[in-house]
Design a protein around this motif. Structure first.
Motif, short mmCIF file in Angstrom:
data_model
loop_
_atom_site.label_atom_id
_atom_site.label_comp_id
_atom_site.label_asym_id
_atom_site.label_seq_id
_atom_site.Cartn_x
_atom_site.Cartn_y
_atom_site.Cartn_z
N SER A 71 1.67 61.67 41.32
CA SER A 71 2.66 62.06 40.32
C SER A 71 3.21 63.26 40.56
O SER A 71 4.18 63.81 40.54
N ALA A 72 2.05 64.26 40.76
CA ALA A 72 2.57 65.81 40.97
C ALA A 72 3.54 65.89 42.17
O ALA A 72 4.61 66.54 42.16
N PHE B 128 6.67 64.65 41.30
CA PHE B 128 7.71 65.43 40.30
C PHE B 128 8.25 66.59 41.04
O PHE B 128 9.32 67.13 40.83
N MET C 243 11.49 62.41 38.63
CA MET C 243 10.86 63.35 37.85
C MET C 243 10.06 62.51 36.65
O MET C 243 9.06 62.42 36.28
N LEU C 244 11.04 61.76 35.96
CA LEU C 244 10.84 60.86 34.91
C LEU C 244 9.66 59.84 35.13
O LEU C 244 8.68 59.52 34.84
N ALA D 188 6.38 61.29 35.65
CA ALA D 188 5.72 61.46 34.58
C ALA D 188 5.14 60.01 33.85
O ALA D 188 3.97 59.91 33.37
N ASN D 189 5.83 58.97 34.03
CA ASN D 189 5.47 57.64 33.71
C ASN D 189 4.06 57.29 34.65
O ASN D 189 3.37 56.58 34.05
N ALA E 63 1.97 58.96 35.66
CA ALA E 63 0.78 59.81 35.23
C ALA E 63 0.38 59.37 33.94
O ALA E 63 -0.85 58.99 33.57
N PHE E 64 1.48 58.84 32.98
CA PHE E 64 0.86 58.20 31.70
C PHE E 64 0.19 56.87 31.82
O PHE E 64 -1.00 56.60 31.29
N THR F 117 12.62 66.38 30.69
CA THR F 117 11.58 65.56 31.61
C THR F 117 10.39 66.31 31.98
O THR F 117 9.48 66.06 32.17
N LEU G 272 8.32 66.14 29.07
CA LEU G 272 7.40 64.67 29.43
C LEU G 272 6.30 64.89 30.07
O LEU G 272 5.31 64.03 29.82
N PHE G 273 6.61 65.57 31.57
CA PHE G 273 5.46 65.62 32.42
C PHE G 273 4.35 66.30 31.75
O PHE G 273 3.19 66.04 31.76
N SER H 95 2.61 64.13 29.58
CA SER H 95 1.63 63.19 30.24
C SER H 95 0.22 63.79 30.55
O SER H 95 -0.66 63.24 30.39
N PHE I 105 -1.70 64.10 27.50
CA PHE I 105 -2.38 62.78 26.95
C PHE I 105 -3.64 62.69 28.01
O PHE I 105 -4.86 62.25 27.66
#
Lengths: 100, 487
Positions: free
Chosen positions: A11-12, A15, A38-39, A42-43, A45-46, B171, B174-175, B178, B181
């Motif tokens: 993810s990093a 990004f 980038m979004l 983040a997704n 990672a979530f 964005t 948002l990172f 994450s 979280f």
């Protein structure tokens, strides 16, 4: 099971790639694509963290992010069309009406 | 899970009413034809002020509580901030009535109302999911408003620049969410605050990522680059709205996220990010004021001045590093926002009328304004002296509370930075007033007509600026409790 840290590293990387794309590209549509990257970083990672904790709210957030991303793209493309009608170009370096 | 209670409805009463108002405006837009459609702005404004009154009377939070499964927080911070947004949007709607080229008026006001719903929820959200959605509701509406005159190159460009900056910064935030979280294992701000550890590098990194998104909303250095261009290119009422309500919404998020999720009440965890906030505040204020000195376009001048004002409010926030002053620091931020919102709306109201008459946003267009409209030049005087911090106007009291908080927190050097910057700022505000009062009127300039909505709005705003500068205690005393009630 693949360790969560692998997902976070991926993810990093995603990004960072997206951020580089935003900074170096000049075509507005390509910048959009980089923002989407980038979004999605983040997704990822979530989702990865949500799996680790067994917490659903991290996964639910991803759905909302996708929805927001779709709305954002709609606005962004509308603005690109408006810009293109005025300038016949979507290169962001051509946006220099406003400065002082 | 408990049963559904009245409080659940009351907590979102303003948003329900706003949704109804938005639908009403859209229906009227379809049914009204011809000249009467201009009155849509009046309908929107009356609706927004009515909702503000409704909010003030019925939704005062008797006790702070988390609602909707921890998604929202019903407390004094959300209550006060909602009132600020509703009133600011009401004035924005009034100031939009005579703007000619807003083709599709109904949509314009509906999007404005949607932005207010987003801001209200920003101030009330207590969960990362809710916070992100509220932020994006506000941002997306604001992008549309900034680019609303899409046939004009400048407005479309403003919308595009606003959009690109906003999309990237949100964005990044948002990172940050994450990772937050990932650290806390929960998306609830209040639970995050209790789980994160003090003094960790990771928290600093996450705070920086979140600050990118919040800093964009506040337009603080180094996320301010969009603001002069967007302020100049966007329709002027939208500029007024973005520079006031949107900035206040950013501060609402800053207060809740940094006090609760990043545990700012605990001095040890606050030390992770407070030095960063302090340096941003100092650079933002100084840079905003110095660049404003050289501006020829009044909208750009106010853009840089509003960057500086965000810096002042951020300075007040950094006073939370002294435990006994925390409540005062938060109250100073909120009081400053109230005074700043009223003052800046007044200034932009005058600019809208002058620019409509002269067809230019240059400072030179204001030459001899006192001979062309005594009322407008008086409003300009009130607004700019208040921005400059001259008693007995609201801007002075706002700065005074920040100064007091900084001195009490032993941040004397910051107080000096504030004082020096206020002097620099006063210089360029007085330069504008000099043009208004001492320059000869341009050849062929006529008297400026002020229509009823503008007269009402500007009178109310000027009265507000004076009232918040003279009658202080009834407003200030309740907001000193915000800090205790937000925890």
């Amino acid at each position: 099971m693949i360790p969560t840290s692998y997902f976070i590293i991926l993810s990093a990387i995603l990004f960072t790639l997206g951020a580089i794309g935003v900074l170096v590209r000049r075509n507005a549509i390509v910048i959009f694509m980089a923002i989407e990257l980038m979004l999605n970083a983040a997704n990822l990672a979530f989702v990865a963290f949500a799996r680790q904790f067994g917490a659903e709210n991290g996964q639910v957030l991803v759905f909302f992010v996708m929805t927001v991303a779709a709305a954002e793209v709609a606005i962004g493309l509308a603005l690109i069309v408006a810009i293109f009608r005025n300038k016949q170009s979507i290169n962001i370096d051509d946006l220099h009406e406003l400065k002082g | 899970m408990t049963d559904f209670q009245t409080i659940d409805l009351l907590a979102i009463l303003p948003e329900i009413a706003l949704t109804a108002l938005g639908v009403l405006v859209l229906v009227l837009d379809v049914t009204w034809r011809g000249k009467i459609r201009q009155q849509l702005g009046v309908v929107t404004a009356v609706g927004l002020f009515a909702i503000a009154a409704l909010t003030a009377v019925f939704t005062y939070p008797a006790e702070s509580q988390l609602l909707y499964g921890g998604m929202m927080r019903h407390d004094l911070l959300a209550f006060v901030m909602r009132l600020i947004f509703l009133v600011a949007a009401g004035f924005t709607a009034l100031l939009s009535v005579d703007v000619d080229n807003l083709g599709r008026r109904g949509e314009y006001y509906a999007v404005l109302i949607a932005a207010v719903i987003g801001m209200n929820l920003m101030a009330a959200s207590a969960d990362l999911i809710m916070l992100y959605l509220a932020l994006e509701t506000t941002s997306i509406s604001a992008y549309i408003l900034a680019g609303f005159l899409f046939n004009e190159e400048r407005s479309a460009e403003a919308g595009m620049k606003y959009f690109l900056f906003g999309a990237v910064t949100s964005t990044v935030m948002l990172f940050g969410f994450s990772l937050l979280f990932g650290f806390a294992g929960t998306t609830n701000l209040y639970q995050i605050g209790t789980t994160i550890q003090a003094n960790s590098l990771a928290i600093t990194v996450i705070a920086v990522l979140v600050l990118v998104g919040v800093g964009f909303k506040l337009a603080v250095f180094p996320f301010h680059f969009w603001s002069p261009d967007v302020y100049e290119g966007a329709p002027t009422p939208v500029t007024a709205f973005i520079s006031t309500a949107s900035k206040a919404a950013g501060f609402a998020v800053l207060l809740r996220v940094f006090l609760i999720a990043f545990d700012g009440t605990n001095l040890q965890s606050a030390s992770n990010w407070l030095p960063l906030l302090t340096s941003i505040a100092v650079v933002t204020t100084s840079l905003g004021n110095l660049v404003a000195l050289t501006q020829k376009n009044i909208k750009r001048l106010l853009a840089y001045s509003s960057i500086a004002h965000a810096g002042y409010a951020l300075m007040a926030f950094t006073a939370i590093q002294s435990a006994p002053v925390q409540a005062e620091a938060v109250a100073a931020v909120v009081y400053y926002l109230v005074t700043y919102v009223l003052t800046n709306l007044t200034a932009f109201g005058v600019i809208i009328l002058v620019a409509k008459n002269v067809g230019s946003d240059d400072v030179a267009a204001f030459a001899g304004l006192n001979k062309r409209s005594a009322g407008l030049s008086l409003a300009m005087l009130v607004a700019f002296l208040s921005l400059g911090g001259i008693p007995p106007l609201a801007g002075f009291v706002g700065k005074f509370f920040i100064f007091m908080a900084l001195v009490k927190a032993n941040l004397l050097w910051l107080a000096i930075v504030l004082a020096v910057n206020s002097l620099i700022a006063l210089y360029y505000y007085l330069l504008v007033l000099n043009v208004v009062y001492n320059r000869p009127v341009a050849e062929g300039a006529t008297e400026i007509q002020v229509s009823a909505p503008y007269r009402v709005a500007l009178t109310a705003l000027c009265v507000g600026v004076v009232v918040f500068g003279v009658i202080i205690a009834p407003f200030y005393d309740p907001i000193t409790r915000i800090f205790d009630l937000v925890k």
